[in-house]
Design a protein around this motif. Structure first.
Motif, PDB file in Angstrom:
ATOM      1  N   THR A  53      -7.568 -25.017 -21.726  1.00  0.00           N
ATOM      2  CA  THR A  53      -7.116 -25.253 -23.267  1.00  0.00           C
ATOM      3  C   THR A  53      -5.125 -25.384 -22.892  1.00  0.00           C
ATOM      4  O   THR A  53      -4.887 -24.745 -22.800  1.00  0.00           O
ATOM      5  N   TYR A  54      -4.644 -26.398 -23.051  1.00  0.00           N
ATOM      6  CA  TYR A  54      -3.419 -26.830 -22.986  1.00  0.00           C
ATOM      7  C   TYR A  54      -2.552 -27.090 -24.409  1.00  0.00           C
ATOM      8  O   TYR A  54      -3.270 -27.863 -25.571  1.00  0.00           O
ATOM      9  N   THR A  55      -1.753 -25.773 -24.380  1.00  0.00           N
ATOM     10  CA  THR A  55      -1.423 -26.210 -26.191  1.00  0.00           C
ATOM     11  C   THR A  55      -0.116 -25.249 -26.118  1.00  0.00           C
ATOM     12  O   THR A  55       0.134 -24.243 -24.845  1.00  0.00           O
ATOM     13  N   ARG A  56       0.329 -25.321 -26.942  1.00  0.00           N
ATOM     14  CA  ARG A  56       1.889 -24.284 -27.016  1.00  0.00           C
ATOM     15  C   ARG A  56       1.268 -22.873 -28.337  1.00  0.00           C
ATOM     16  O   ARG A  56       2.411 -22.113 -28.921  1.00  0.00           O
ATOM     17  N   SER A  57       0.362 -23.520 -29.048  1.00  0.00           N
ATOM     18  CA  SER A  57      -0.369 -22.719 -29.753  1.00  0.00           C
ATOM     19  C   SER A  57       0.076 -20.912 -29.612  1.00  0.00           C
ATOM     20  O   SER A  57      -1.055 -21.085 -28.322  1.00  0.00           O
ATOM     21  N   ARG A  58      -0.200 -19.659 -30.345  1.00  0.00           N
ATOM     22  CA  ARG A  58       0.149 -18.881 -29.658  1.00  0.00           C
ATOM     23  C   ARG A  58      -1.991 -18.253 -30.204  1.00  0.00           C
ATOM     24  O   ARG A  58      -1.984 -17.029 -29.306  1.00  0.00           O
ATOM     25  N   LEU A  59      -2.516 -18.994 -31.029  1.00  0.00           N
ATOM     26  CA  LEU A  59      -3.762 -18.048 -31.259  1.00  0.00           C
ATOM     27  C   LEU A  59      -4.379 -19.861 -30.972  1.00  0.00           C
ATOM     28  O   LEU A  59      -4.613 -20.258 -31.952  1.00  0.00           O
ATOM     29  N   PRO A  60      -4.727 -19.949 -29.682  1.00  0.00           N
ATOM     30  CA  PRO A  60      -5.302 -21.167 -29.753  1.00  0.00           C
ATOM     31  C   PRO A  60      -7.026 -21.407 -30.159  1.00  0.00           C
ATOM     32  O   PRO A  60      -7.459 -20.383 -30.042  1.00  0.00           O
ATOM     33  N   ILE A  61      -7.535 -22.827 -30.309  1.00  0.00           N
ATOM     34  CA  ILE A  61      -8.621 -22.423 -30.727  1.00  0.00           C
ATOM     35  C   ILE A  61      -9.151 -22.326 -29.118  1.00  0.00           C
ATOM     36  O   ILE A  61      -9.253 -23.586 -28.972  1.00  0.00           O
ATOM     37  N   ILE A  62      -9.945 -21.279 -29.490  1.00  0.00           N
ATOM     38  CA  ILE A  62     -11.114 -21.722 -28.096  1.00  0.00           C
ATOM     39  C   ILE A  62     -12.732 -22.073 -28.556  1.00  0.00           C
ATOM     40  O   ILE A  62     -12.979 -20.743 -29.556  1.00  0.00           O
ATOM     41  N   HIS A  63     -13.302 -22.767 -27.944  1.00  0.00           N
ATOM     42  CA  HIS A  63     -14.369 -22.678 -27.803  1.00  0.00           C
ATOM     43  C   HIS A  63     -15.771 -22.139 -26.820  1.00  0.00           C
ATOM     44  O   HIS A  63     -14.803 -22.982 -25.055  1.00  0.00           O
ATOM     45  N   SER A  64     -16.779 -22.032 -26.677  1.00  0.00           N
ATOM     46  CA  SER A  64     -17.433 -21.940 -25.508  1.00  0.00           C
ATOM     47  C   SER A  64     -18.296 -23.617 -25.177  1.00  0.00           C
ATOM     48  O   SER A  64     -18.726 -24.105 -26.934  1.00  0.00           O
ATOM     49  N   TYR A  65     -18.496 -23.358 -23.685  1.00  0.00           N
ATOM     50  CA  TYR A  65     -18.879 -24.967 -23.746  1.00  0.00           C
ATOM     51  C   TYR A  65     -20.365 -24.575 -22.383  1.00  0.00           C
ATOM     52  O   TYR A  65     -20.688 -23.748 -22.039  1.00  0.00           O
ATOM     53  N   ASP A 112     -23.146 -21.875 -18.750  1.00  0.00           N
ATOM     54  CA  ASP A 112     -22.060 -21.726 -19.597  1.00  0.00           C
ATOM     55  C   ASP A 112     -21.190 -22.529 -18.241  1.00  0.00           C
ATOM     56  O   ASP A 112     -21.246 -22.065 -17.021  1.00  0.00           O
ATOM     57  N   ILE A 113     -19.786 -23.253 -19.049  1.00  0.00           N
ATOM     58  CA  ILE A 113     -18.759 -23.896 -18.273  1.00  0.00           C
ATOM     59  C   ILE A 113     -17.581 -22.750 -18.645  1.00  0.00           C
ATOM     60  O   ILE A 113     -17.389 -22.339 -20.207  1.00  0.00           O
ATOM     61  N   LEU A 114     -17.377 -21.612 -17.640  1.00  0.00           N
ATOM     62  CA  LEU A 114     -16.533 -20.779 -17.503  1.00  0.00           C
ATOM     63  C   LEU A 114     -14.933 -21.320 -17.892  1.00  0.00           C
ATOM     64  O   LEU A 114     -14.553 -22.300 -17.763  1.00  0.00           O
ATOM     65  N   HIS A 115     -13.873 -20.487 -18.495  1.00  0.00           N
ATOM     66  CA  HIS A 115     -12.386 -20.432 -18.713  1.00  0.00           C
ATOM     67  C   HIS A 115     -12.212 -20.238 -18.454  1.00  0.00           C
ATOM     68  O   HIS A 115     -11.640 -19.320 -17.254  1.00  0.00           O
ATOM     69  N   ALA A 116     -10.495 -21.263 -17.278  1.00  0.00           N
ATOM     70  CA  ALA A 116      -9.664 -20.799 -16.062  1.00  0.00           C
ATOM     71  C   ALA A 116      -9.107 -19.963 -16.827  1.00  0.00           C
ATOM     72  O   ALA A 116      -8.475 -19.458 -18.171  1.00  0.00           O
ATOM     73  N   ASP A 117      -9.073 -18.925 -16.174  1.00  0.00           N
ATOM     74  CA  ASP A 117      -7.798 -17.848 -16.570  1.00  0.00           C
ATOM     75  C   ASP A 117      -6.544 -17.959 -17.539  1.00  0.00           C
ATOM     76  O   ASP A 117      -6.507 -18.200 -18.623  1.00  0.00           O
ATOM     77  N   LYS A 118      -5.690 -18.353 -16.066  1.00  0.00           N
ATOM     78  CA  LYS A 118      -4.378 -18.818 -16.771  1.00  0.00           C
ATOM     79  C   LYS A 118      -4.452 -20.052 -16.210  1.00  0.00           C
ATOM     80  O   LYS A 118      -3.341 -21.064 -17.290  1.00  0.00           O
ATOM     81  N   PHE A 119      -4.862 -20.442 -14.902  1.00  0.00           N
ATOM     82  CA  PHE A 119      -4.374 -22.122 -15.121  1.00  0.00           C
ATOM     83  C   PHE A 119      -5.838 -21.932 -14.034  1.00  0.00           C
ATOM     84  O   PHE A 119      -6.192 -21.196 -13.554  1.00  0.00           O
ATOM     85  N   VAL A 120      -5.100 -23.857 -13.432  1.00  0.00           N
ATOM     86  CA  VAL A 120      -6.323 -23.867 -12.794  1.00  0.00           C
ATOM     87  C   VAL A 120      -5.454 -25.359 -11.303  1.00  0.00           C
ATOM     88  O   VAL A 120      -4.497 -25.271 -11.668  1.00  0.00           O
ATOM     89  N   THR A 124      -0.998 -24.668 -15.483  1.00  0.00           N
ATOM     90  CA  THR A 124      -0.936 -23.399 -16.581  1.00  0.00           C
ATOM     91  C   THR A 124      -1.364 -24.679 -17.829  1.00  0.00           C
ATOM     92  O   THR A 124      -1.340 -25.818 -18.343  1.00  0.00           O
ATOM     93  N   SER A 125      -2.162 -23.329 -19.067  1.00  0.00           N
ATOM     94  CA  SER A 125      -2.537 -23.537 -20.173  1.00  0.00           C
ATOM     95  C   SER A 125      -1.306 -23.591 -21.117  1.00  0.00           C
ATOM     96  O   SER A 125      -1.106 -24.784 -21.998  1.00  0.00           O
ATOM     97  N   SER A 126       0.355 -23.814 -20.763  1.00  0.00           N
ATOM     98  CA  SER A 126       1.457 -23.729 -21.750  1.00  0.00           C
ATOM     99  C   SER A 126       2.411 -24.569 -21.498  1.00  0.00           C
ATOM    100  O   SER A 126       3.766 -25.053 -21.013  1.00  0.00           O
ATOM    101  N   LEU A 127       1.406 -25.314 -19.527  1.00  0.00           N
ATOM    102  CA  LEU A 127       2.349 -26.522 -19.108  1.00  0.00           C
ATOM    103  C   LEU A 127       3.511 -25.543 -18.606  1.00  0.00           C
ATOM    104  O   LEU A 127       4.450 -26.949 -18.286  1.00  0.00           O
ATOM    105  N   ASP A 128       3.277 -25.028 -18.136  1.00  0.00           N
ATOM    106  CA  ASP A 128       4.334 -24.275 -17.866  1.00  0.00           C
ATOM    107  C   ASP A 128       4.829 -24.879 -15.756  1.00  0.00           C
ATOM    108  O   ASP A 128       3.949 -24.636 -15.231  1.00  0.00           O
ATOM    109  N   LEU A 129       6.107 -25.328 -15.285  1.00  0.00           N
ATOM    110  CA  LEU A 129       5.777 -25.645 -14.432  1.00  0.00           C
ATOM    111  C   LEU A 129       6.228 -24.715 -13.130  1.00  0.00           C
ATOM    112  O   LEU A 129       6.078 -24.812 -12.165  1.00  0.00           O
ATOM    113  N   ARG A 130       6.784 -23.133 -13.557  1.00  0.00           N
ATOM    114  CA  ARG A 130       7.568 -21.816 -12.376  1.00  0.00           C
ATOM    115  C   ARG A 130       5.939 -21.591 -11.337  1.00  0.00           C
ATOM    116  O   ARG A 130       6.606 -21.486 -10.712  1.00  0.00           O
ATOM    117  N   PRO A 131       5.342 -21.674 -12.020  1.00  0.00           N
ATOM    118  CA  PRO A 131       3.761 -20.860 -11.483  1.00  0.00           C
ATOM    119  C   PRO A 131       3.620 -22.255 -10.313  1.00  0.00           C
ATOM    120  O   PRO A 131       3.240 -21.620  -9.055  1.00  0.00           O
TER     121      PRO A 131
END
Length: 135
Positions: free
Chosen positions: A74-86, A92-100, A108-115
């Motif tokens: 989930t790409y978002t700037r929100s601190r409380l993103p809407i998360i749904h299971s698939y 079940d399709i797993l959610h990536a922890d913090k990045f793929v 990253t979900s925040s689109l941060d380039l540093r990692p």
């Protein structure tokens, strides 16, 4: 005239125009991504129906999909993103922890380039130095 590009163009157009009603598609080689901007919980059924149609269409044309390689990010700037299971075909399709890592890019979900920059720098530091030839 080579027919392969025509086939690929037709393939992608079929997916995006006939199968997907709400979602969008990104393709590169054998990699396909479905995405949808989610503004509320009402958007999830739309994405899930497109995902189900996509997987069923894949099977109907004789192709297999590797659900175990699929991830949700989930790409978002929100601190409380809407998360749904698939769930697709009972898996079940797993959610990536913090990045793929996709096409050698660390996303990253925040689109941060540093990692990603850190990952590339670490790879460069670990590369073996070429041996010097002496005469």
């Amino acid at each position: 005239m080579d027919t392969c590009p025509s086939f690929v163009f037709s393939f992608v157009n079929n997916i995006s125009c006939i199968i997907l009603c709400y979602s969008h598609i990104l393709c590169f080689a054998d990699d396909i991504k479905l995405y949808l901007r989610v503004g509320s919980l009402d958007d999830y059924p739309h994405f899930l129906s497109d995902l189900d149609r996509f997987v069923n269409w894949f099977g109907n044309v004789g192709l297999s999909s590797n659900i175990s390689n699929c991830k949700v990010l989930t790409y978002t700037r929100s601190r409380l993103p809407i998360i749904h299971s698939y769930n697709v075909l009972g898996s079940d399709i797993l959610h990536a922890d913090k990045f793929v890592i996709d096409l050698s890019c660390k996303l990253t979900s925040s689109l941060d380039l540093r990692p990603h920059i850190d990952m590339i720098c670490c790879k460069m530091i670990k590369k073996p130095k070429h041996t010097q030839h002496t005469q």
